[in-house]
Design a protein around this motif. Structure first.
Motif, mmCIF file in Angstrom:
data_model
loop_
_atom_site.group_PDB
_atom_site.id
_atom_site.type_symbol
_atom_site.label_atom_id
_atom_site.label_comp_id
_atom_site.label_asym_id
_atom_site.label_seq_id
_atom_site.Cartn_x
_atom_site.Cartn_y
_atom_site.Cartn_z
ATOM 1 N N LEU A 1 -12.500 -16.262 18.071
ATOM 2 C CA LEU A 1 -11.099 -16.018 18.399
ATOM 3 C C LEU A 1 -10.329 -15.288 17.282
ATOM 4 N N THR A 2 -11.038 -14.496 16.502
ATOM 5 C CA THR A 2 -10.378 -13.668 15.499
ATOM 6 C C THR A 2 -9.542 -12.604 16.194
ATOM 7 N N ARG A 3 -8.306 -12.380 15.744
ATOM 8 C CA ARG A 3 -7.367 -11.494 16.418
ATOM 9 C C ARG A 3 -7.537 -10.060 15.913
ATOM 10 N N PHE A 4 -8.037 -9.180 16.797
ATOM 11 C CA PHE A 4 -8.245 -7.775 16.455
ATOM 12 C C PHE A 4 -7.442 -6.834 17.356
ATOM 13 N N GLU A 5 -6.389 -7.330 18.006
ATOM 14 C CA GLU A 5 -5.593 -6.447 18.843
ATOM 15 C C GLU A 5 -5.004 -5.313 17.991
ATOM 16 N N GLY A 6 -5.232 -4.084 18.423
ATOM 17 C CA GLY A 6 -4.711 -2.932 17.701
ATOM 18 C C GLY A 6 -5.402 -2.640 16.380
ATOM 19 N N ALA A 7 -6.498 -3.333 16.084
ATOM 20 C CA ALA A 7 -7.215 -3.133 14.827
ATOM 21 C C ALA A 7 -8.220 -1.994 14.952
ATOM 22 N N ASP A 8 -8.558 -1.394 13.819
ATOM 23 C CA ASP A 8 -9.570 -0.330 13.770
ATOM 24 C C ASP A 8 -10.817 -0.883 13.100
ATOM 25 N N LEU A 9 -11.858 -1.114 13.911
ATOM 26 C CA LEU A 9 -13.139 -1.639 13.434
ATOM 27 C C LEU A 9 -14.221 -0.564 13.433
ATOM 28 N N SER A 10 -13.818 0.688 13.634
ATOM 29 C CA SER A 10 -14.794 1.746 13.916
ATOM 30 C C SER A 10 -15.768 2.012 12.786
ATOM 31 N N SER A 11 -15.388 1.735 11.534
ATOM 32 C CA SER A 11 -16.269 2.038 10.398
ATOM 33 C C SER A 11 -16.861 0.798 9.749
ATOM 34 N N THR A 12 -16.657 -0.361 10.349
ATOM 35 C CA THR A 12 -17.187 -1.587 9.761
ATOM 36 C C THR A 12 -18.710 -1.593 9.786
ATOM 37 N N ALA A 13 -19.298 -2.307 8.839
ATOM 38 C CA ALA A 13 -20.761 -2.334 8.701
ATOM 39 C C ALA A 13 -21.336 -3.647 9.218
ATOM 40 N N ASP A 14 -22.434 -3.551 9.969
ATOM 41 C CA ASP A 14 -23.246 -4.703 10.401
ATOM 42 C C ASP A 14 -22.568 -5.587 11.437
ATOM 43 N N LEU A 15 -21.509 -5.101 12.078
ATOM 44 C CA LEU A 15 -20.878 -5.864 13.157
ATOM 45 C C LEU A 15 -21.735 -5.765 14.408
ATOM 46 N N THR A 16 -21.983 -6.909 15.039
ATOM 47 C CA THR A 16 -22.845 -6.946 16.231
ATOM 48 C C THR A 16 -22.025 -7.265 17.479
ATOM 49 N N GLN A 17 -22.639 -6.983 18.635
ATOM 50 C CA GLN A 17 -21.985 -7.295 19.899
ATOM 51 C C GLN A 17 -21.804 -8.797 20.053
ATOM 52 N N GLU A 18 -22.765 -9.568 19.583
ATOM 53 C CA GLU A 18 -22.673 -11.026 19.677
ATOM 54 C C GLU A 18 -21.462 -11.557 18.902
ATOM 55 N N GLN A 19 -21.232 -11.015 17.738
ATOM 56 C CA GLN A 19 -20.043 -11.412 16.977
ATOM 57 C C GLN A 19 -18.773 -11.023 17.717
ATOM 58 N N LEU A 20 -18.747 -9.801 18.205
ATOM 59 C CA LEU A 20 -17.559 -9.273 18.869
ATOM 60 C C LEU A 20 -17.214 -10.066 20.119
ATOM 61 N N ASN A 21 -18.227 -10.560 20.809
ATOM 62 C CA ASN A 21 -18.005 -11.327 22.040
ATOM 63 C C ASN A 21 -17.211 -12.609 21.790
ATOM 64 N N LEU A 22 -17.216 -13.096 20.545
ATOM 65 C CA LEU A 22 -16.462 -14.309 20.204
ATOM 66 C C LEU A 22 -15.016 -14.015 19.840
ATOM 67 N N ALA A 23 -14.735 -12.749 19.522
ATOM 68 C CA ALA A 23 -13.427 -12.354 18.991
ATOM 69 C C ALA A 23 -12.448 -12.001 20.108
ATOM 70 N N CYS A 24 -11.235 -11.657 19.687
ATOM 71 C CA CYS A 24 -10.194 -11.249 20.634
ATOM 72 C C CYS A 24 -9.655 -9.869 20.257
ATOM 73 N N GLY A 25 -9.513 -9.009 21.267
ATOM 74 C CA GLY A 25 -8.948 -7.688 21.069
ATOM 75 C C GLY A 25 -8.268 -7.226 22.333
ATOM 76 N N ASP A 26 -7.946 -5.944 22.402
ATOM 77 C CA ASP A 26 -7.345 -5.391 23.609
ATOM 78 C C ASP A 26 -7.724 -3.920 23.718
ATOM 79 N N GLN A 27 -7.057 -3.211 24.600
ATOM 80 C CA GLN A 27 -7.404 -1.815 24.855
ATOM 81 C C GLN A 27 -7.139 -0.917 23.661
ATOM 82 N N SER A 28 -6.326 -1.369 22.703
ATOM 83 C CA SER A 28 -6.029 -0.548 21.524
ATOM 84 C C SER A 28 -6.946 -0.846 20.337
ATOM 85 N N THR A 29 -7.872 -1.779 20.505
ATOM 86 C CA THR A 29 -8.837 -2.074 19.442
ATOM 87 C C THR A 29 -9.887 -0.967 19.388
ATOM 88 N N VAL A 30 -10.127 -0.395 18.223
ATOM 89 C CA VAL A 30 -11.102 0.684 18.063
ATOM 90 C C VAL A 30 -12.402 0.088 17.562
#
Length: 249
Positions: free
Chosen positions: A202-231
């Motif tokens: 439930l980490t809040r990433f609404e409007g955040a830019d994650l495009s250049s982060t290293a080693d982020l996986t889909q499994e991790q992302l599935n636990l987080a929170c974002g919206d249409q403006s999250t990159v």
């Protein structure tokens, strides 16, 4: 007194005068003062020069150290609970296993500062310079970093649950194996942050830019929170659960 004895005595006096002051609990604030084991609770010590001082097992609970120079000082197992270190120079200072819940570091210079396994729960770092600071293994739950300078900061294996890191421009960050569950990164550009093994419940990433982060996986992302403006990074997709609803702030 012969010439040899006079020379030796003169050399000894000169050495003592040139050495950093080794002080006791009644000594006044000075560079290199040693207040190890001293009780300095609820005092006003603003604007003092403590450069290179030693505070081992020192109690600074609710003490005002704001606007002071504490560069290259050592706080080892010190108690800084609710202490005020706002606008203080803490560059290259060592905090090792300190207790500093609800301490204030607002607008402080913390560049190159090392917090080793310290309790900084609910600490306030608003507007602080944290370039190159190390928080590895520290407790920072509900800490506030709004407006702080966050470059090359090491948060590896730190506890940052519900911490506020909104609206930042980050570079060179290390969140590897940190717990940032329910932390708030809304509107933050995380740059090339290392995210290996980072817990994102439930980490809040609404409007955040994650495009250049290293080693982020889909499994991790599935636990987080974002919206249409999250990159997102290439190859990762927004979970069907986004945007998260009924989040407890």
């Amino acid at each position: 007194m012969n010439i040899i004895v006079k020379s030796l005595l003169g050399a000894a006096i000169a050495t003592i005068a040139a050495s950093p002051a080794m002080a006791g609990c009644r000594d006044a604030p000075n560079p290199y003062v040693d207040w190890s084991g001293c009780k300095k609770k609820q005092l006003i010590l603003t604007g003092e020069n403590f450069a290179g001082a030693t505070f081992k097992d020192t109690y600074f609970t609710s003490t005002d150290l704001s606007r002071s120079n504490l560069s290259e000082a050592q706080f080892i197992r010190a108690d800084l609970s609710r202490a005020n270190l706002s606008k203080t120079n803490l560059s290259k200072t060592l905090f090792e296993k300190v207790q500093a819940p609800r301490a204030w570091f607002e607008s402080a210079n913390l560049s190159g500062t090392n917090f080793r396994k310290s309790d900084l729960t609910r600490a306030n770092f608003k507007g602080a310079n944290l370039d190159g600071a190390v928080f590895s293994g520290s407790e920072l739950n509900r800490a506030v970093f709004e407006g702080a300078r966050l470059t090359n900061v090491d948060f590896s294996k730190a506890e940052l649950a519900r911490a506020n890191l909104t609206g930042q421009q980050m570079t060179g960050m290390n969140f590897s194996y940190a717990n940032i569950s329910r932390a708030d990164f809304r509107g933050t550009a995380l740059g090339d942050a290392k995210m290996e093994g980072t817990y994102l419940f439930l980490t809040r990433f609404e409007g955040a830019d994650l495009s250049s982060t290293a080693d982020l996986t889909q499994e991790q992302l599935n636990l987080a929170c974002g919206d249409q403006s999250t990159v997102l990074p290439a190859g990762l997709t927004a979970p069907a659960s986004w945007p998260c609803l009924d989040l407890d702030d």
